[in-house]
Scaffold this motif. Structure first.
Motif, PDB file in Angstrom:
ATOM      1  N   LYS A 437       0.915   1.879  13.719  1.00 45.62           N
ATOM      2  CA  LYS A 437      -0.463   1.416  13.532  1.00 45.62           C
ATOM      3  C   LYS A 437      -1.059   1.982  12.244  1.00 45.62           C
ATOM      4  CE  LYS A 437      -1.503   0.744  18.436  1.00 45.62           C
ATOM      5  NZ  LYS A 437      -2.335   1.194  19.585  1.00 45.62           N
ATOM      6  N   SER A 438      -0.805   3.275  12.023  1.00 41.94           N
ATOM      7  CA  SER A 438      -1.322   3.878  10.795  1.00 41.94           C
ATOM      8  C   SER A 438      -0.718   3.206   9.559  1.00 41.94           C
ATOM      9  CB  SER A 438      -1.012   5.374  10.795  1.00 41.94           C
ATOM     10  OG  SER A 438      -1.422   5.971   9.599  1.00 41.94           O
ATOM     11  N   TYR A 441      -2.306  -0.228   9.268  1.00 39.60           N
ATOM     12  CA  TYR A 441      -3.666  -0.157   8.739  1.00 39.60           C
ATOM     13  C   TYR A 441      -3.660   0.177   7.250  1.00 39.60           C
ATOM     14  CZ  TYR A 441      -5.303  -0.258  13.566  1.00 39.60           C
ATOM     15  OH  TYR A 441      -5.558  -0.619  14.848  1.00 39.60           O
ATOM     16  N   THR A 442      -2.758   1.056   6.851  1.00 47.99           N
ATOM     17  CA  THR A 442      -2.682   1.397   5.430  1.00 47.99           C
ATOM     18  C   THR A 442      -2.279   0.193   4.600  1.00 47.99           C
ATOM     19  OG1 THR A 442      -2.066   3.664   6.029  1.00 47.99           O
ATOM     20  CG2 THR A 442      -1.637   2.979   3.767  1.00 47.99           C
ATOM     21  N   SER A 445      -5.102  -2.276   4.508  1.00 47.82           N
ATOM     22  CA  SER A 445      -6.164  -1.914   3.558  1.00 47.82           C
ATOM     23  C   SER A 445      -5.739  -2.211   2.124  1.00 47.82           C
ATOM     24  CB  SER A 445      -6.514  -0.440   3.724  1.00 47.82           C
ATOM     25  OG  SER A 445      -5.378   0.372   3.457  1.00 47.82           O
TER      26      SER A 445
END
Length: 564
Positions: A437-438, A441-442, A445
Motif C-alpha cells: 500500500k505504501s 501510494y508513493t 503520488s
C-alpha cells in the motif's frame, strides 16, 4: 541593437494591447505559474543535503560551534532543540577534525586547564575554588565516557582540614547522571561510578558517595552497611544461580522438544551461613607409655607407748613415773605414677559460604509437532501431547542434570502444555500489505504529479503557445504587404518608421517574369547548397539526356531533308 529591442518591445506592447481582458488574465496567470514552477524546480535541484556534525551539545558548545561555522561561511542547520548541528557532507570530516583541534565541544566542563591561565594576585581561596572546579570537571568528563551516560554532574563537599582529629570532617560527593533513552545502569556500573569518585578524591569514602539519576531516583546502595552489602550480593548470586539452572534445563530439553518450546523456572533456597567445625578423635587401642614416676619411703624406730601401770601409784603427784613399755614402729610407703599417650586426630572443617537447602523446579513443555500428508498432497502440521513415558524420561533427565535430591525436599514438576503461538504469517502478510500500500501510494503520488505536469503543459502551456503563435502570425500577416503594389505603395508613403532599412529598394517598374526568374534562381542555389551531391547527379543526367537527344534530332532532321 537597442533600436531593435525597442522595436520588439513596442510590438509586444501593441500585441498585448490588442488582447481581451480574459486573455490578458490567462497570459499573466500562465507566466506566473511558469515562473513559480521553474523557480521551485531550480530551488529543489539546488537544495543541499546536510549530515549531522555533532549531537547532544550543550548550549555553550552550540554557540561556540555556530560562531566557528559563521566565521568560515559554512552553511549549517540547527534543530528545534538547539543541540544538533548538521552541515553539508563535503565539509563534515574536515570540520570535525578542526573542532577537535580547537577543543570543541567542551561540554561546558572545566578541568585542569583552569590552571593554564593564572595571575599573580590569585588568592588561596580562588585557588581552592579552582581546584574543586577542576576536580569536578575531570570526574564529569570521565563519567561521561561510560556507555549509556549522556551527561553527568558531580558536586564535591571538601571541608577544610583541622589540626585536631576530633574536629576533622569527612568529605562527601553527590553525582547526578542523565542516561540515554532506554539505558539502565547495572549495580556494578553504579558501584564503579561511586568507587571512581571515591578513589579520585582524597579522604572520600565510597559510603559517602550518592549516585542518582535525572529523575531523582537514588541508584547507589549503602556500601557502609555490611548487612545490606551482603544481602545485595547474596541476591545477585541467587539470581545468577537460578538463571544458570534454567538455561541448563532449556538447552537440554530444547534439543528434543525444539528450540523455544521449553520454559523452565527454578527457585533455590540457599543457606549462606558460614560454619567452622573442630573435631578431635582419640585412639584408645593405640595408647603408649609416655612417662613413669615412682616414689618410695621407709621408716624404722621405737617410742614409748601411750599407756602406764594401773593404780594410784602411777597417778600420785610427785612420784616418778612408772616405766612404760616400748613400742616399735616400721613404716614403708611406695608411690608410682604412669602417664600414657593416647593418639588423637584434630579436624577443622570450614563449610562453604553457601549451600543449597532446597530446589523447586517447574518445567513447561510444548506439544509434539506431527506432520501428516493430506489428500490434496499438502502437508498439515498439528500439535499432539507427549506420551507419559516421554514425560517421565524428561523428569529423569532434569533430575540428573540439576542434581535434585528428593530426600532434601527438592520438588520437580514437568507439565505438557500447548503453547500459544503467534501468527507470524499473518503478521508478515499484514506487513507485506502495508508495504504494498505504501509503495502504491508513493507511485500514485508520483503519477499524479507527473500527470499534473503533463496536463499543465498540454492544457495550459501548449494552447497558450499555440494561441500566442497564431495571433503573432496573424498580426505579422496583416502587418506585411501582401502584393508588390502594396509594397511599393508602403515604400513610397513610408508609413512605418524604419521601413526603408527593412524593405529593399525596388525599381519603379518590376518585370514579373524577371522577378519569377530571380526567385527560381535563388531556389535552385539554395537546393544545390543544401545537397551538392544530388545536384551533381541531376546535372549529369541532364548532360547525358542532351547527348542522346541530339543524335536523334539530327537523324530526324536529315530524313526530313531527304524527303524534301
Amino acid at each position: 541593437m537597442i533600436e531593435y529591442i525597442r522595436k520588439v518591445g513596442g510590438q509586444i506592447v501593441g500585441f498585448i494591447g490588442t488582447l481581451s481582458p480574459g486573455r490578458k488574465a490567462a497570459l499573466v496567470g500562465t507566466l506566473v505559474a511558469v515562473v513559480v514552477g521553474i523557480s521551485s524546480l531550480f530551488f529543489w535541484a539546488g537544495e543541499k543535503t546536510f549530515h549531522p556534525l555533532l549531537s547532544n551539545l550543550s548550549p555553550d558548545d552550540s554557540a561556540s560551534i555556530i560562531r566557528v561555522l559563521r566565521e568560515k561561511n559554512i552553511p549549517f542547520t540547527l534543530d528545534a532543540t538547539g543541540r544538533n548541528i548538521s552541515v553539508p557532507p563535503e565539509n563534515l570530516y574536515e570540520l570535525r577534525l578542526e573542532l577537535a583541534t580547537a577543543g570543541l565541544p567542551q561540554s561546558g566542563l572545566v578541568g585542569y586547564e583552569v590552571f593554564d591561565k593564572q595571575t599573580i594576585g590569585t588568592t588561596s581561596f580562588v585557588q581552592k575554588v579552582n581546584q574543586k572546579r577542576a576536580l569536578e570537571g575531570e570526574l564529569m568528563r570521565t563519567i561521561n565516557t561510560i556507555k549509556g551516560v549522556k551527561r553527568s554532574r558531580v558536586h564535591l563537599a571538601l571541608p577544610q582540614r583541622s589540626p585536631f582529629v576530633e574536629d576533622q570532617k569527612k568529605a562527601s560527593a553527590s553525582i547526578v547522571v542523565d542516561l540515554e533513552p532506554g539505558t539502565v545502569l547495572a549495580d556494578k556500573q553504579i558501584f564503579g561510578i561511586g568507587n571512581l569518585v571515591a578513589r579520585g578524591v582524597e579522604g572520600l569514602d565510597i559510603s559517602d558517595v550518592v549516585v542518582m539519576d535525572s529523575h531523582g531516583k537514588v541508584l547507589s546502595k549503602n556500601p557502609g552497611d555490611p548487612i545490606a552489602a551482603a544481602t545485595a550480593t547474596q541476591l545477585d548470586f541467587r539470581q545468577k544461580f537460578e538463571q544458570d539452572l534454567e538455561k541448563r534445563v532449556e538447552a537440554l530439553l530444547g534439543r528434543v522438544v525444539g528450540d523455544g518450546k521449553v520454559v523452565a523456572r527454578v527457585t533455590a533456597d540457599i543457606d549462606f551461613s558460614q560454619v567452622t567445625e573442630t573435631q578431635t578423635v582419640y585412639d584408645q587401642d593405640g595408647s603408649a607409655t609416655r612417662s613413669v614416676q615412682r616414689d618410695q619411703k621407709s621408716m624404722e624406730g621405737t617410742r614409748p607407748g601411750p599407756y602406764g601401770l594401773a593404780g594410784a601409784q602411777s597417778n600420785t603427784p610427785g612420784q616418778p613415773p612408772v616405766a612404760n613399755a616400748q613400742v616399735k614402729s616400721d613404716t614403708k610407703t611406695t608411690n608410682e605414677t604412669i602417664n600414657y599417650e593416647i593418639p588423637q586426630t584434630v579436624r577443622k572443617t570450614s563449610r562453604p559460604s553457601w549451600n543449597v537447602s532446597k530446589l523447586s523446579v517447574a518445567v513447561m513443555v510444548d506439544g509434539k509437532t506431527v506432520r501428516s500428508p493430506e489428500k490434496d498432497g499438502q502437508v498439515k502440521a498439528k500439535v499432539e501431547p507427549w506420551a507419559p513415558e516421554k514425560i517421565q524420561e524428561f523428569e529423569k533427565i532434569v533430575i540428573g542434570a540439576l542434581g535434585i535430591d528428593k530426600k532434601r525436599g527438592d520438588s520437580l514438576e514437568i507439565k505438557n502444555i500447548e503453547f500459544t503461538r503467534e501468527d507470524f504469517e499473518e503478521a508478515q502478510r499484514i506487513l507485506a500489505d502495508n508495504e504494498r500500500k505504501s509503495y502504491f501510494y508513493t507511485m500514485l503520488s508520483y503519477g499524479v504529479i507527473a500527470i499534473s505536469i503533463v496536463l499543465f503543459f498540454l492544457l495550459v502551456v501548449r494552447p497558450f503557445i499555440k494561441w500566442l503563435t497564431e495571433n503573432t502570425i496573424d498580426s505579422v500577416d496583416t502587418f506585411l504587404p501582401q502584393t508588390i503594389e502594396e509594397l511599393e505603395r508602403l515604400q513610397k508613403s513610408a508609413i512605418l518608421p524604419g521601413v526603408e532599412d527593412a524593405i529593399p529598394v525596388l525599381p519603379e517598374r518590376v518585370d514579373p517574369e524577371k522577378v519569377e526568374g530571380e526567385m527560381i534562381k535563388e531556389k535552385i542555389i539554395t537546393l544545390v547548397d543544401a545537397n551538392p551531391h544530388k545536384a551533381a547527379l541531376v546535372l549529369r543526367d541532364w548532360l547525358h539526356a542532351d547527348g542522346k537527344k541530339r543524335p536523334a534530332e539530327d537523324a530526324k532532321a536529315g530524313g526530313k531533308a531527304k524527303g524534301a
